[in-house]
Enzyme design. Sequence first.
Site: not given
Length: 483
Positions: A118, A202, A237, A294
């Site tokens: 990430k 973040e 999530h 993907r």
Amino acid sequence: MKEIKKILIANRGEIAIRVMKTAQKMGIKTVAVYSTADRNALHVKFADEAVCIGEAPSSESYLRGDKIIEVAKSLHVDAIHPGYGFLSENAAFAIACEQNNIIFIGPKHRAIEMMGSKLAAKDAVMHYNIPMVPGVDHAIIDIEEAKKSAKLIGFPILIKASAGGGGKGMRVVDNEENFVSQMNRAISEAVSAFGDGSVFIEKYVTKPRHIEIQIMADSHGNVLYIFERECSIQRRHQKVVEEAPSCILTPEKRKEMGEAAVKVAKACDYLGAGTVEFLMDDKHNFYFLEMNTRLQVEHPVTEMISGLDLVELQIRVARGEALTLKQEDLKISGHAMELRVYAEDSMNDFLPNVGFLKKYQLPVGEGIRVDNGISEGMDVPIYYDPMLSKLVTYGKTREESIALMIKAIDNYIVEGVSTTLPFGKFVMEHPAFRSGEFDTGFVKAYYDSEKLKAKLDIEAEIAAQLALKIYLEDQKILRLPIN
């Protein structure tokens, strides 16, 4: 142009069958691989050839890239399609395919590596003026350093595993008091899931929508964005309900996000199908989240509204063809919904509920598509993701698509395991979802399993009483004397 006469599908279940259907439509032979637990699985029967590659645990079968390549070479396979999950985002496997002169139907390994981290992904796209959530631009393991960074960013914050995905190693922290314990849990989970305890921090976007853009890129420099998918209905999530298009995007915002996604693809010299994920706040500002290198689970809703076969496009660009479509050729037609039908108990915190399928009947009809991977009389194995199928509906409008989804759920018969079908119906009938006023906190805000269970019990009782009434009326008719 490279020739592809035979494809090995390095996956199982519904996605393996989905890829095989397109390959066969294109006149390409297919090879299935399977574990001992899947010897009677549908994808094994559907393929032209099938080879057992190991024991039930995926670490001994579907994750054994060396065995898969061995099979591919022995059967003179030209290409390998990884589906999603398992080896689909494994750069080492993509390299191994390349080294053995086998086409990997997916991006090049550099793109997988770059977007697999990430932090590396954020670093790659920051030069393209793509909005990003404020946060730390490097991996952190030291808790004191992390705490200082969190205070500078301002609570609430989100801790995320740098190498992560699927909600693992992710923690929302509302205040400083809970930070250390949540940080420790995130690191521990990241180590367990990915073998890498590094995390980053973040700002947590409150009431976010999760909107993703489908892209397709060829080896001739062409990149298309094939509109968006709304993926905000999630549990732990992870997505459960998806739709296309999003009901909140204006044409201008769609173009802005689509062009941002194309920039992300160009930043990593992308090839094939990919998805650029964004968070959108309550003021409709969007922020780059990550890129999935993907085919996505939820790709059918994009296919329904665009009229494209994304797997066919994947195969075509993998063999070196240029995309013949231009961005202006693409148009949105109608609206599509998707429910992931998992063998999970939605009345008990969505815990896996595997077992023997005593009854399994799929809904059919115009506007209904079921990407299915299992059949009546089979066991749902405990070793893999418990998805049974993807139920997709398509209508001229969002309202029509929702109504058709409710009807399809009612006609989807499963006995032997609990599924997410009742949850799907709950979502479709909920005023917040129907109005379009929802975000990723939908389940936490509105879903009450006890209330749903009570409602289902009442519906079952009414159905039983109605059946009894009909039976008694029939008995009266049968007893009438014949004149």
